[in-house]
Design an enzyme around this catalytic site. Structure first.
Site, PDB file in Angstrom:
ATOM      1  N   SER A   1       0.851  -1.185   0.000  1.00 17.32           N
ATOM      2  CA  SER A   1       0.000   0.000   0.000  1.00 17.32           C
ATOM      3  C   SER A   1       0.885   1.232   0.000  1.00 17.32           C
ATOM      4  CB  SER A   1      -0.891   0.015   1.248  1.00 17.32           C
ATOM      5  OG  SER A   1      -1.536   1.261   1.412  1.00 17.32           O
TER       6      SER A   1
ATOM      7  N   TYR B   1      -2.392   0.213  10.469  1.00 15.61           N
ATOM      8  CA  TYR B   1      -2.475  -0.249   9.085  1.00 15.61           C
ATOM      9  C   TYR B   1      -1.160   0.021   8.353  1.00 15.61           C
ATOM     10  CZ  TYR B   1      -3.853  -0.544   4.191  1.00 15.61           C
ATOM     11  OH  TYR B   1      -3.910  -0.871   2.857  1.00 15.61           O
TER      12      TYR B   1
END
Length: 256
Positions: A154, A167
């Site tokens: 990501s 995250y």
């Protein structure tokens, strides 16, 4: 005999590709794109009804190209389940060429919200799920003298924002694990990290903290379609055996 026959009939440019988290979003787009290119895609996820629908939806075009989607139930947090997923592909096709570790969750929240169960879920899926995939596929790649790992990380592996601490931590871990794997692996094993920016998907649906959900709604105002990530993965897989595409960052032009 059946396995040898199948191997002999599969053109070398048509790969056996395993995709985790293939029931929606990026995983669904990757599975469909690669099947349409003629690859045999073993698609894994917990929502097998969606996998079956994907296989049926893509069957005709994929078959014309020589490929197809083969649905399999998969929980990446269970190492035995991941091992069985890889063995299914090898038993059916005689080899495994690519593992796309895409499964991930993103229940963003501030640290002071203390949503420990959600933190642990991200660690279990985003980090342990990747490690389980490596543990299952690396011996197979080593034995057969080649293979390709693709990790969907990501932009959060490169950037931390309020509510993204855990995250981003899991995605940085995914990036670091994959980079370590690249450095440790024999050159016959290629390793690629794909770091998407904002992509239209269901990831944000799991956010339970009201403030984080509102912020993500604004953050995701400009999103690209999952097919952009599928195209990046297709590009990495299509390179000659002596070319290793190590990392691709793909994000909306408006995401500065």
């Amino acid at each position: 005999m059946a396995t040898n026959h199948l191997k002999a009939q599969t053109p070398p440019e048509h790969k056996v590709v395993l995709v985790t988290g293939a029931s929606s979003g990026i995983g669904e787009a990757v599975a469909a794109r690669l099947a349409h290119e003629g690859h045999h895609v073993v698609a894994g996820a917990r929502r097998t009804d969606r996998l079956r629908a994907l296989a049926e939806r893509t069957a005709q075009e994929a078959a014309r190209a020589g490929g197809g989607i083969h649905p399999r139930p998969l929980d990446v947090t269970d190492p035995a389940d991941v091992g069985a997923f890889v063995e299914f592909a090898r038993d059916r096709f005689g080899r495994v060429d690519v593992l796309v570790c895409n499964a991930g969750v993103m229940p963003l929240s501030r640290l002071d919200s203390l949503l420990v169960d959600e933190w642990n879920r991200m660690i279990d899926v985003n980090v342990r799920g990747l490690l389980h995939g490596i543990a299952a596929a690396l011996p197979v790649f080593t034995e057969q003298g080649g293979g390709h790992f693709v990790t969907v990380a990501s932009i959060g592996a490169h950037q931390v924002l309020p509510t993204s601490a855990v995250y981003s931590g899991t995605k940085y871990a995914a990036w670091a694990i994959t980079e370590g794997l690249r450095q440790e692996s024999d050159p016959s094993i290629r390793v690629t990290t794909i770091s998407p920016g904002v992509v239209a998907s269901e990831l944000a649906d799991s956010i339970t903290e009201t403030g984080a959900a509102a912020a993500m709604h604004t953050y995701r105002a400009h999103a690209i379609e999952p097919r952009a990530i599928a195209e990046a993965i297709s590009y990495a897989l299509a390179q000659p055996a002596d070319v290793d595409v190590n990392e691709i960052v793909v994000r909306p032009a408006r995401q500065r």
